[in-house]
Design an enzyme around this catalytic site. Structure first.
Site, mmCIF file in Angstrom:
data_model
loop_
_atom_site.group_PDB
_atom_site.id
_atom_site.type_symbol
_atom_site.label_atom_id
_atom_site.label_comp_id
_atom_site.label_asym_id
_atom_site.label_seq_id
_atom_site.Cartn_x
_atom_site.Cartn_y
_atom_site.Cartn_z
ATOM 1 N N GLU A 1 4.154 2.651 11.371
ATOM 2 C CA GLU A 1 3.233 3.387 12.179
ATOM 3 C C GLU A 1 4.164 4.182 13.198
ATOM 4 O O GLU A 1 3.635 5.114 13.805
ATOM 5 C CB GLU A 1 2.257 2.682 12.849
ATOM 6 C CG GLU A 1 1.327 1.981 11.789
ATOM 7 C CD GLU A 1 0.515 0.800 12.256
ATOM 8 O OE1 GLU A 1 1.141 -0.160 13.130
ATOM 9 O OE2 GLU A 1 -0.724 1.048 12.332
ATOM 10 N N GLN B 1 8.824 5.435 4.984
ATOM 11 C CA GLN B 1 7.615 5.012 6.069
ATOM 12 C C GLN B 1 8.008 6.208 7.416
ATOM 13 O O GLN B 1 6.981 6.636 7.686
ATOM 14 C CB GLN B 1 7.947 3.840 6.377
ATOM 15 C CG GLN B 1 7.318 2.750 5.591
ATOM 16 C CD GLN B 1 5.947 2.436 5.320
ATOM 17 O OE1 GLN B 1 5.141 2.122 6.268
ATOM 18 N NE2 GLN B 1 5.517 3.267 4.199
ATOM 19 N N VAL C 1 7.592 -0.785 11.110
ATOM 20 C CA VAL C 1 7.989 0.411 11.193
ATOM 21 C C VAL C 1 7.007 1.530 10.500
ATOM 22 O O VAL C 1 6.905 2.848 10.890
ATOM 23 C CB VAL C 1 9.415 0.704 10.026
ATOM 24 C CG1 VAL C 1 9.226 0.247 8.660
ATOM 25 C CG2 VAL C 1 9.863 2.139 9.956
ATOM 26 N N ILE D 1 1.042 -1.139 0.071
ATOM 27 C CA ILE D 1 0.127 -0.134 0.128
ATOM 28 C C ILE D 1 0.891 1.239 0.170
ATOM 29 O O ILE D 1 0.445 2.161 0.425
ATOM 30 C CB ILE D 1 -1.110 0.047 1.564
ATOM 31 C CG1 ILE D 1 -0.061 -0.138 2.336
ATOM 32 C CG2 ILE D 1 -1.964 -1.208 1.162
ATOM 33 C CD1 ILE D 1 -1.226 0.267 3.979
ATOM 34 N N GLY D 2 2.097 0.832 -0.513
ATOM 35 C CA GLY D 2 3.209 2.039 -0.298
ATOM 36 C C GLY D 2 4.149 1.817 0.569
ATOM 37 O O GLY D 2 5.133 2.656 0.844
ATOM 38 N N GLY E 1 3.212 -6.342 7.881
ATOM 39 C CA GLY E 1 3.532 -7.000 6.754
ATOM 40 C C GLY E 1 4.913 -7.285 6.542
ATOM 41 O O GLY E 1 5.103 -8.557 5.971
ATOM 42 N N LEU F 1 15.067 -3.506 6.454
ATOM 43 C CA LEU F 1 15.205 -4.379 5.340
ATOM 44 C C LEU F 1 15.243 -3.682 4.109
ATOM 45 O O LEU F 1 16.083 -4.121 3.126
ATOM 46 C CB LEU F 1 13.917 -4.939 5.327
ATOM 47 C CG LEU F 1 13.495 -6.126 6.525
ATOM 48 C CD1 LEU F 1 11.865 -6.524 6.252
ATOM 49 C CD2 LEU F 1 14.361 -7.282 6.508
#
Lengths: 328, 731, 171
Positions: free
Chosen positions: B691, B624, B689, B467-468, B510, B616
């Site tokens: 949020e 993010q 990460v 979702i981005g 995710g 990662l």
């Protein structure tokens, strides 16, 4: 959007006296048509009738009704001689919208009152006689001057606020000929018939806006909003201030976001003229301005905000306060 | 073998692999498609003969629809049908529901709720017909619209330890503060959209969703068909932030209409309908009590929150979530109180709980630090417990001290003025603020298929969405790293429910969850390759298509012998989930300018330092974090849902009225990524990460506003309207 | 004056004609009639900028103008600026700087920035220009000029970096 027929005018005469709704930039009209707040049965596209030039007019300038906002703000004469106008335009909307929006259309921009824009609510502006849900509702964006029990909406634009300070006039064409109206009289207060935003009558079209001779001075457009850009004004201040030998010789002021029209109170300017700039003078002038202001609950904050914004603008215009960093 | 994660994987295998992909700031593989506008989002699948559906929404807050004048609308040009089926949704599903949410659109539970669908040949015909549909209601007489003063029920298991009242009474320094935060909207840029197409009894739905495997169940259950008949495709999702966790009304309505009409139907929510019908973050009231002893240690923490939701809705904004583990203080009272009102469903909006809980806790900590005469960083550092209070379990890892220290150094915290109103620049007061960041970490069940093709190229498949967040990039990096395949030879296929079920995108889980599934699939393939090479797995090194062990070097394609090697990896949360307190941590620093006359606040700069386990992909992780900080700024200064308390209508249900930050609101943002390994969190030692970087950000802004102008703001967002009455004399 | 005249215009250099329902926005025409789905619908009311295209050199919100109003116009969409095989300088910079996350506002950001750079070159002022007659392309200038394009993922700092990179590459 309700179905409509579309016609494309190629000259002004085709657009005057028509029952069709003229569309120029369309940025506000199509927005409202999608909401079905506006439901014209015929649209007259006036983008091809000219009126898109800025030309000298006496000692001033004539801005064609179809000059795009962005072009007006970028015009070298406007930038040089009427920086207030350029600044006000540039404070409005977004670059994309300013590229489409026109001088005439912007003056005809309708209110952003949430109840006006939502079918199913009571709104005398949208549906005369239905009532006003903004009164007693969520009204933080609403008017503190000139509101009535019929309507508390504001005129949302920026450009017109500068034009009010500049004492511009609006050239109007109708089937009975042309007429000129002071910008300060073009928009109206809601009174008992808030469905009328301005003095245009059916079939009339704005053809141009005339700017008087440049007056120089310090020209400031200050817009206070909830985010740093791309938002309507909570309040705005347009000011032209001239100093001569330490005294204020001109103070043309107009205010946005506070009334059904660009708010112009000549007494405030008069209170400043002839005096030396000082915080006390500015506070007194600001008190005079908000003396008659009346909040609706949600917008009460606009009264002190307008007061303090005017003081800040006058300080900036007269160089009081400065911009230095101070460690206190 | 369900792959339960019970024992922390301390091998740190990804530190020993040699492809050099893990953590590298690689570009997203789908970036070329996105910048050229050719990545297809849900509404952009336009099958032949597709009809257009537009929802009709309620204009009362509660009651029943007693008549829909369908005939008038059916006579309009192009109109194909009017649907008000009992199966259509009144509310969207909450995240991970896995079953139908509240159905039957003949009852109205909130203003703006879907009550019908009008389908026509064209979008223009359908939108007008939807507006023209006359509806008669029987409205409820009294409707609870204002949570203020209503009775509440517990929204979360309260935490009561020791005696907080006594701790407060005995405290050397204490604060007892009440805060409010307004409701938030996810406002993803892509409106919810569904295109439904049936082939016989089988439905394919192109939609915009975050958690496909759950969404299939929710859609199937709503339609009362078996999940095997439903396929959802969401290869590209234009932002989610919680709003697309559960199935929504557009999908169910499109599927019902498409079946009935025998042709594909597309339903796209208008922006106003997204606001009116999709989950909101609840407004909150919060009382914070902090008791500090003479030694500067927290003796007690009270955090009580008041939130709202529709009747029977299970979700309550978990405001106190981070307060449960962040600071010490053995006397505690933490509670979430839930009122039932008739407003659009509350649900997860990016960082549910901490986004507003940390915002308030960290503002209160700043007040306590000032009262007790501590530097706010020092107060935080000395109050980090060694195990979670009340649960007596260790922290899996915690980089909070590092974040505070490194952040302070990089930001120049030492230049902060010790008291408010000490720096003035023209009209502007300047000040600095700090706050901690914390967000719970979650591992969710996930599966992924990894296929090493005979030519040595690699395919990764999962219904995991991107979702981005960077799923396409990260999952490919993990697989390429594990199997020694250059990234150009790795293909990642996502967002299709016919693929193995990933964790989905939500709760920042995710990447670590589905990434762990990919990791495990790769481990299985590595085992096979080692076996074929005849070496112990520990000796195997894979790099650039070569298998290297014990001095031998063999091309992997030789080991494959012309056949693909395929494995499905799985992971499920297990004992490590219970045995450790798991969270991501960080710190925010910002400098603000507050206009002494107009109360406008402008960020001058902001820095965040974050530790969330293994990084990662440094590029997408940084993005993010930037996004989270932008959300924090919005929460601090501009974002608030407005409701008319007379009839419950949302008064700013569009992007002109609801102010998400724009370019001009966002200053230079700096992000420091703190590498760590969190083995209890996941076998790839990574945590969430997405949020983290919201959780506390708004408090840093509030604390900076105080440092600038001496005003403690307890009501968010801190708009000019709220700040102005409290400002000191501007002159 | 004929009612409902057709509009003849060009999209990405290709001649096209529209003579259908006058209510069709340029945005819906591009997406559903032309299949140019790169232009995004985010709000349909000029409040987000996702639908930004370039008409006769000016960036506009394609949701707030009608297809029939484009007679004689030259429309450029994101598809007209570059392709995955041949990215424009700005598109390349957006990739390099991760100037997006979900990608939905991205075509609008890029179309907008493409035209914005040209506006700057022509010396157009903005709300934050200290000197209306001589705007300098500071970060604040770029931010203000891009403020008509919302990005909910919050990629703003990266978008700014991408634009600056592309502007420097062009010099």
């Amino acid at each position: 959007m309700k179905f409509f027929d579309y016609a494309r005018a190629t000259e002004l005469s085709e657009a005057i006296g028509e029952f069709a709704k003229p569309i120029a930039g369309g940025t506000n009209l199509l927005d409202l048509m999608k909401l079905e707040v506006e439901t014209p049965s015929r649209l007259m596209d006036i983008n091809h009738i000219g009126l898109n030039e800025i030309s000298p007019h006496g000692d001033g300038l004539r801005i064609g009704a179809l000059v795009r906002n962005a072009d007006c703000a970028a015009d070298l004469r406007v930038r040089r001689d009427y920086p207030l106008l350029a600044r006000a335009i540039l404070a409005g909307a977004s670059p994309q919208l300013r590229n489409r929006a026109t001088t005439g259309g912007n003056l005809c921009q309708r209110t952003r009152c949430t109840y006006f824009m939502r079918l199913g609510t009571r709104c005398n502006k949208r549906e005369p006689g239905s009532g006003c849900d903004a009164i007693g509702g969520v009204n933080r964006d609403h008017a503190i001057f000139g509101a009535t029990e019929h309507c508390i909406a504001t005129y949302p634009g920026d450009m017109a606020v500068a034009l009010a300070a500049l004492d511009a006039s609006v050239q109007i064409e109708g089937i009975d000929g042309s007429r000129q109206v002071s910008l300060r009289d073009f928009h109206r207060l809601p009174d008992g018939d808030p469905h009328l935003d301005n003095v245009l009558t059916g079939g009339e079209i704005i053809t141009s806006v005339k700017l008087p001779a440049p007056v120089g001075g310090k020209q400031i457009y200050r817009k206070i909003r909830d985010r740093a850009s791309y938002a309507f004004a909570l309040v705005s201040v347009a000011a032209i201030v001239t100093l001569d030998q330490g005294r204020i010789t001109r103070a043309d002021l107009a205010f946005g976001g506070v009334a059904h029209k660009p708010w112009h109170d000549p007494a405030v300017g008069r209170a400043l003229i002839g005096n030396e700039p000082s915080d006390q003078l500015f506070s007194e002038a600001a008190d005079l301005l908000v003396n008659q202001a009346k909040g609706q609950g949600g917008n009460d904050f606009k009264i002190p905000l307008l007061r303090r914004s005017l003081i800040a603008v006058l300080r900036e215009a007269t160089g009081i306060g400065g911009n230095d960093v101070r460690n206190l | 073998m369900f792959g339960t994660y019970d024992i922390p994987d301390q091998r740190n295998l990804l530190d020993r692999t040699r492809q050099g992909l893990i953590g590298a700031p690689l570009e997203r593989p789908e970036s070329g498609l996105k910048v050229c506008g050719v990545a297809p989002y849900a509404a952009e699948h336009h099958p032949p003969n597709c009809a257009e559906g537009v929802l009709v929404t309620a204009t009362i807050p509660q009651g029943r629809v007693i008549a829909l004048h369908k005939d008038e609308v059916l006579a309009m040009p192009g109109v194909l049908g009017v649907f008000a089926d009992k199966r259509m949704l009144r509310r969207p599903a909450q995240g991970t529901a896995g079953k139908a949410p509240v159905q039957d659109v003949r009852a109205v539970e909130y203003h703006g709720q879907p009550i019908a669908l009008v389908v026509a040949e064209t979008f223009e015909q359908a939108t007008h017909a939807a507006k023209a549909l006359r509806v008669e209601y029987e409205a409820s007489a009294t409707v609870p619209l204002d949570p203020e003063g209503l009775e509440t029920e517990p929204g979360r298991k309260p935490v009561v330890l020791g005696d907080l009242d006594q701790a407060m009474a005995e405290a050397a320094h204490s604060v007892d503060l009440t805060f409010t935060t307004e409701g938030h909207a996810s406002a993803a840029m892509e409106p919810h959209a569904s295109v439904a197409e049936w082939q016989g009894d089988d439905l394919t739905l192109w939609g915009s969703f975050q958690m496909i495997s759950h969404n299939v169940k929710e859609l199937a259950d709503s339609l009362r068909i078996a999940p095997r008949h439903v396929r959802i495709r969401s290869a590209y999702v234009g932002g989610g932030f919680g709003s697309k966790l559960g199935i929504s009304h557009d999908a169910v309505a499109a599927a019902i209409a498409a079946r009935e009409l025998g042709r594909p139907v597309r339903v796209v929510l208008s922006r106003q309908q997204v606001f009116d019908t999709i989950t909101r973050r609840s407004e909150t009231g919060q009382r914070l009590r902090l008791a500090l002893d003479a030694g500067g240690y927290l003796a007690g923490i009270g955090h009580e929150a008041w939130v709202s939701n529709l009747p029977d809705e299970p979700f309550a904004e978990p405001v106190t979530q981070a307060t449960e583990f962040l600071y010490s203080g053995e006397n505690r009272k933490l509670a979430v109180n839930l009122a039932r009102i008739s407003r659009v469903t509350s649900g997860s909006v990016r960082a549910p709980g901490e986004a507003v809980g940390m915002q308030v806790l960290e503002a209160a900590m700043d007040e306590l630090a000032e009262k007790a005469g501590f530097d706010p960083i020092e107060l935080r550092k000395r109050n980090l417990p060694s195990s979670q209070p009340g649960k007596d379990r260790p922290y899996s890892s915690r980089m909070l001290i590092e974040a505070l220290d490194q952040g302070a150094r990089a930001f120049g915290w030492q230049d902060r003025k010790p008291r408010p109103c000490m720096t003035r620049e023209g009209e502007w007061w300047l000040g600095m603020g700090v706050a901690s960041a914390a967000r719970v970490n979650m591992l969710r069940p996930a599966a992924a298929r990894v296929r090493l093709e005979p030519d040595g190229s690699l395919r990764v498949q999962s219904d995991q969405t991107d979702i981005g967040t960077g799923s396409y990039a990260i999952l490919g990096q993990i697989a390429g790293e594990m199997l020694g395949v250059p990234i150009a030879r790795v293909t990642v296929e996502l967002g299709d429910s016919s693929l193995p079920s990933g964790a989905g995108s939500g709760g920042s889980f995710g990447a670590s969850s589905t990434g762990s599934a990919v990791f495990r699939a790769c481990e299985a393939i590595r085992d096979k390759l080692a076996h074929r090479l005849g070496v112990p797995i520990e000796a195997l090194e894979l790099r650039d298509g070569m298998a290297i062990a014990s001095g031998r070097e063999v091309a992997v394609i030789e080991l494959l012998r012309g056949e693909a090697m395929e494995e499905i990896g799985r992971i499920k949360p297990g004992k490590t989930d219970k045995d450790y307190a798991q969270a991501s941590y960080g710190a925010f620093f910002c400098e603000v300018a507050v206009n002494a006359f107009t109360a406008e606040t402008r960020l001058r700069r902001m820095l965040g330092a974050f530790g969330f386990g293994r990084v990662l992909n440094a590029r997408t992780a940084r993005s993010q974090c930037l996004g989270g900080m932008v959300w924090g700024i919005g929460s601090a200064l501009t974002e608030e849902l407005g409701f008319d308390l007379r009839d419950g209508q949302m008064t700013n249900h569009d992007l002109a009225g609801y102010h998400v930050p724009c370019h001009a609101d966002i200053p230079a943002l700096e992000v420091i990524l703190l590498e760590e390994r969190d083995a209890p969190a996941s076998p790839i030692q990574a945590k969430g990460v997405g949020e983290l970087a919201i959780c506390g950000a708004a408090a840093a802004v509030a604390n900076a506003i105080y440092n600038a102008c001496g005003v403690r703001m307890h009501d968010f967002p801190m708009t000019p309207a709220r700040l102005l009455p409290k400002l000191p004399d501007p002159f | 004056m004929p009612l409902n005249p057709p509009a003849n215009f060009r999209v990405n250099g290709k001649a096209c004609r529209y003579s259908g329902d006058a209510r069709r926005s340029l945005l819906d025409f591009l997406r559903d009639d032309m299949g140019l789905y790169g232009t995004k619908k985010g709000c349909d009311h000029g409040q987000c900028g996702a639908c930004t295209v370039i008409v006769d050199g000016s960036r506009v919100n394609s949701c707030l103008t009608l297809a029939v109003m484009q007679d004689g116009c030259e429309v450029t969409t994101i598809e007209g600026l570059g392709s995955p095989e041949a990215l424009s300088v700005l598109q390349r910079a957006f990739v390099t700087h991760d100037g997006f996350q979900c990608g939905y506002c991205t075509p609008g950001q890029i179309c907008s920035a493409t035209a914005m750079i040209e506006e700057l070159a022509q010396g157009w002022p903005s709300h934050v220009s200290a000197d209306l007659n001589n705007p300098v392309p500071s970060d604040d200038e770029l931010r203000e000029r891009m403020s008509g394009n919302l990005c909910r993922c919050g990629a703003y700092p990266n978008i700014l970096a991408a634009i600056r990179d592309a502007m420097e590459a062009a010099r």
